[in-house]
Design a protein around this motif. Structure first.
Motif, PDB file in Angstrom:
ATOM      1  N   TRP A 233       0.809  -1.218   0.000  1.00 30.91           N
ATOM      2  CA  TRP A 233       0.000   0.000   0.000  1.00 30.91           C
ATOM      3  C   TRP A 233       0.846   1.275   0.000  1.00 30.91           C
ATOM      4  N   SER A 234       2.085   1.171   0.415  1.00 31.29           N
ATOM      5  CA  SER A 234       2.953   2.356   0.403  1.00 31.29           C
ATOM      6  C   SER A 234       3.953   2.324  -0.750  1.00 31.29           C
ATOM      7  N   SER A 235       3.776   1.367  -1.674  1.00 29.33           N
ATOM      8  CA  SER A 235       4.705   1.276  -2.803  1.00 29.33           C
ATOM      9  C   SER A 235       4.501   2.435  -3.760  1.00 29.33           C
ATOM     10  N   GLY A 236       5.518   2.717  -4.535  1.00 29.54           N
ATOM     11  CA  GLY A 236       5.425   3.800  -5.507  1.00 29.54           C
ATOM     12  C   GLY A 236       4.349   3.551  -6.546  1.00 29.54           C
ATOM     13  N   THR A 237       4.181   2.290  -6.954  1.00 29.93           N
ATOM     14  CA  THR A 237       3.161   1.973  -7.958  1.00 29.93           C
ATOM     15  C   THR A 237       1.766   2.274  -7.434  1.00 29.93           C
ATOM     16  N   THR A 238       1.472   1.804  -6.216  1.00 25.48           N
ATOM     17  CA  THR A 238       0.140   2.019  -5.643  1.00 25.48           C
ATOM     18  C   THR A 238      -0.133   3.501  -5.413  1.00 25.48           C
ATOM     19  N   LEU A 239       0.826   4.195  -4.821  1.00 20.42           N
ATOM     20  CA  LEU A 239       0.636   5.622  -4.554  1.00 20.42           C
ATOM     21  C   LEU A 239       0.555   6.423  -5.854  1.00 20.42           C
ATOM     22  N   GLY A 240       1.370   6.023  -6.846  1.00 18.28           N
ATOM     23  CA  GLY A 240       1.332   6.725  -8.130  1.00 18.28           C
ATOM     24  C   GLY A 240      -0.002   6.555  -8.829  1.00 18.28           C
ATOM     25  N   LEU A 241      -0.535   5.325  -8.818  1.00 18.48           N
ATOM     26  CA  LEU A 241      -1.839   5.086  -9.441  1.00 18.48           C
ATOM     27  C   LEU A 241      -2.945   5.831  -8.701  1.00 18.48           C
ATOM     28  N   SER A 242      -2.866   5.877  -7.384  1.00 15.40           N
ATOM     29  CA  SER A 242      -3.880   6.593  -6.601  1.00 15.40           C
ATOM     30  C   SER A 242      -3.859   8.082  -6.930  1.00 15.40           C
ATOM     31  N   ALA A 243      -2.657   8.644  -6.993  1.00 13.60           N
ATOM     32  CA  ALA A 243      -2.546  10.067  -7.329  1.00 13.60           C
ATOM     33  C   ALA A 243      -3.027  10.328  -8.745  1.00 13.60           C
ATOM     34  N   ALA A 244      -2.660   9.448  -9.677  1.00 18.54           N
ATOM     35  CA  ALA A 244      -3.105   9.609 -11.058  1.00 18.54           C
ATOM     36  C   ALA A 244      -4.624   9.534 -11.156  1.00 18.54           C
ATOM     37  N   ALA A 245      -5.239   8.637 -10.372  1.00 20.58           N
ATOM     38  CA  ALA A 245      -6.699   8.517 -10.393  1.00 20.58           C
ATOM     39  C   ALA A 245      -7.350   9.823  -9.957  1.00 20.58           C
ATOM     40  N   VAL A 246      -6.822  10.426  -8.888  1.00 17.22           N
ATOM     41  CA  VAL A 246      -7.396  11.683  -8.404  1.00 17.22           C
ATOM     42  C   VAL A 246      -7.266  12.779  -9.466  1.00 17.22           C
ATOM     43  N   VAL A 247      -6.073  12.914 -10.026  1.00 17.23           N
ATOM     44  CA  VAL A 247      -5.834  13.973 -11.018  1.00 17.23           C
ATOM     45  C   VAL A 247      -6.703  13.769 -12.259  1.00 17.23           C
ATOM     46  N   VAL A 248      -6.712  12.542 -12.774  1.00 24.87           N
ATOM     47  CA  VAL A 248      -7.458  12.271 -14.008  1.00 24.87           C
ATOM     48  C   VAL A 248      -8.958  12.438 -13.792  1.00 24.87           C
ATOM     49  N   LEU A 249      -9.494  11.925 -12.680  1.00 24.81           N
ATOM     50  CA  LEU A 249     -10.938  12.015 -12.459  1.00 24.81           C
ATOM     51  C   LEU A 249     -11.381  13.449 -12.192  1.00 24.81           C
ATOM     52  N   VAL A 250     -10.549  14.248 -11.527  1.00 23.76           N
ATOM     53  CA  VAL A 250     -10.887  15.662 -11.335  1.00 23.76           C
ATOM     54  C   VAL A 250     -10.897  16.385 -12.679  1.00 23.76           C
ATOM     55  N   ALA A 251      -9.859  16.147 -13.499  1.00 17.05           N
ATOM     56  CA  ALA A 251      -9.818  16.771 -14.831  1.00 17.05           C
ATOM     57  C   ALA A 251     -10.989  16.300 -15.684  1.00 17.05           C
ATOM     58  N   TRP A 252     -11.328  15.010 -15.572  1.00 20.45           N
ATOM     59  CA  TRP A 252     -12.472  14.475 -16.320  1.00 20.45           C
ATOM     60  C   TRP A 252     -13.771  15.163 -15.898  1.00 20.45           C
ATOM     61  N   GLY A 253     -13.945  15.349 -14.577  1.00 22.47           N
ATOM     62  CA  GLY A 253     -15.154  16.011 -14.098  1.00 22.47           C
ATOM     63  C   GLY A 253     -15.273  17.435 -14.610  1.00 22.47           C
ATOM     64  N   LEU A 254     -14.166  18.157 -14.598  1.00 22.25           N
ATOM     65  CA  LEU A 254     -14.196  19.529 -15.123  1.00 22.25           C
ATOM     66  C   LEU A 254     -14.533  19.549 -16.605  1.00 22.25           C
TER      67      LEU A 254
END
Length: 494
Positions: A233-254
């Protein structure tokens, strides 16, 4: 979903069959699709041997289906609103058949993953079926029919495990996929001949950019949830995907708020009744899946652990099968409660019943019949909630947006089940007991997951209590405007 005016489909189509036949076909199709979701559970442990691949790779046979379903469900719902729900239903069933054939012909990892992903593309069948019912059935029959279709998800899931275990124990593992293909063909033919095309279309242009953005965001989010336990859960892959999900979904919503014909009309989904129902759906999805994660494991653990019951996978599946039958049997009762007191009351009642079932299971874990009883109580509650959620959604969205709205609600439930799987995995991995050289989940770990299931159901109850009540005059106005269930069908027959 969009604000484009609805337009009728081309005239000259034959008169639709009897409503009973339509409901039966759509319920059968829902059962076939939900059977597909439990198809590989009996052979997950043997897939590395069958496919000559490491377990970390064969796990994608499950993950690929999850990701494909999450992406396809809202997209197919929107396409159904635009180009015809029956057409998209036929396409979804075709994907199920093709995916089953691809996997059935495979002896290596990649084709099996491709086949399972194609099967996942069929997951929009149930929300599409509910949307067809709204267009084709009179209002007085819609409640019970919707509850029946919603219950088909639980029926298929409950019956799928023992059926798949029976096939896997007695036949070659490829027979699982050939059985799925055969059932898919039957459903496809029945839909083609017995289900009419919806008379309500939105038309317009498909939001390609919005679809790509939503797909990217959901894939990042669900990958982080479903694989975080394996990657850390603290790996770079997991954290990177989580951050990407937030950024992409916020941009998608806008982006969706600015486009004229969005894939998902966020203003429509922000309506209090829709928004709160979708939030409750996440909690209900979590609570529903907790039982599926705990009960089979407890039943199959050796008796020498002191809390396992030493049952086979087939026996464990048979223990859970009655819960699906209870869902189907109580579908008419759910509809009666919704008609008398409103779907909000039905949703709240179902959530309390689910919580009671989990509480019962926390106390009773010593005998097989304890799990049968608890799973049936939980199944009864799930049947109530799954019948109420689409009714709440359809009570406020126009008929032209029903497919997309129901599909989004289905996606919310799927996110809840994914989170449940991740949370249960963490709990059971941390709370262990050593037996010889092996570390097994402890009895306390299982009780904790069951308690979390109860807590999620109570959270769903609390959120559902916030759903605004609609007055009788508002409902009547909605009906007169032609947006009420069955109004489109009645208008088309006039």
């Amino acid at each position: 979903m969009s604000d484009a005016p609805a337009r009728p489909a081309a005239t000259g189509t034959p008169a639709p069959p009897r409503p009973g036949a339509v409901v039966a076909v759509l319920a059968f199709s829902g059962i076939v699709v939900s059977l597909m979701q439990t198809l590989v559970i009996p052979i997950v442990g043997q897939l590395p041997q069958y496919l000559d691949a490491p377990a970390s790779d064969t796990a994608w046979a499950v993950t690929a289906t999850l990701l494909a379903a999450a992406v396809a469900t809202p997209v197919v719902g929107r396409l159904g609103d635009m180009y015809g729900k029956r057409r998209m239903l036929l396409l979804s069933m075709t994907m199920l058949v093709i995916g089953s054939v691809v996997a059935g012909l495979s002896d290596s990892l990649v084709p099996v993953i491709v086949g399972r992903a194609l099967q996942g593309l069929s997951s929009g069948v149930i929300p599409l079926g509910i949307s067809i019912l709204r267009d084709e059935l009179p209002a007085e029959r819609l409640g019970s029919a919707t509850a029946m279709i919603s219950a088909s998800l639980g029926v298929g899931g409950a019956l799928g495990l023992p059926a798949a275990a029976l096939i896997a124990d007695n036949l070659d593992w490829h027979a699982l996929f050939w059985t799925s293909a055969a059932l898919g063909v039957v459903a496809l033919v029945m839909v083609a001949f017995l289900v009419p095309e919806s008379k309500v279309r939105t038309g317009g242009r498909f939001d390609v950019v919005g679809s790509a953005g939503m797909a990217a965001g959901l894939v990042c989010l669900l990958l982080a949830i479903s694989k975080g336990g394996d990657w850390g859960w603290s790996s770079g892959t997991t954290l990177g995907l989580s951050a990407a999900a937030v950024v992409v979904l916020v941009a998608w919503g806008l982006f969706e708020l600015r486009v004229d014909q969005p894939l998902v009309d966020l203003r429509s989904t922000a309506r209090p009744q829709v928004l709160v129902t979708n939030l409750a759906s996440v909690a209900i999805g979590f609570s529903m899946f907790s039982m599926s994660l705990v009960v089979p494991q407890l039943l199959q653990l050796p008796e020498r652990t002191g809390y396992g019951l030493g049952q086979s996978l087939l026996a464990a599946g048979l223990v859970m099968a009655p819960s699906g039958l209870v869902m189907m049997a109580l579908a008419p009762v759910s509809a009666l409660v919704s008609r008398a007191r409103g779907p909000k009351v039905t949703l709240m009642t179902g959530a309390l019943v689910v919580a009671a079932g989990y509480g019962l299971n926390v106390l009773l874990m010593d005998q097989v019949w304890h799990f049968v009883l608890a799973s049936c109580v939980i199944g009864a509650g799930i049947g109530f909630t799954y019948g109420a959620m689409p009714a709440l959604i359809m009570g406020v969205v126009p008929a032209s947006e029903t497919g997309a709205a129901n599909s989004l609600n289905t996606l919310m439930r799927s996110i809840g089940t994914s989170v449940a799987s991740a949370v249960a995995g963490v709990v059971l991995a941390q709370m262990t007991t050593r037996f010889g050289t092996h570390a097994l989940p402890s009895e306390g770990g299982f009780r904790t997951v069951l308690a979390l299931g109860a807590g999620a159901a109570l959270l769903g109850f609390a959120v559902a209590a916030l759903v605004p009540r609609r007055s009788a005059s508002a409902v009547e106005a909605h009906t007169v405007a032609g947006d009420a269930p069955g109004a489109a069908a009645e208008a088309s027959r006039a």
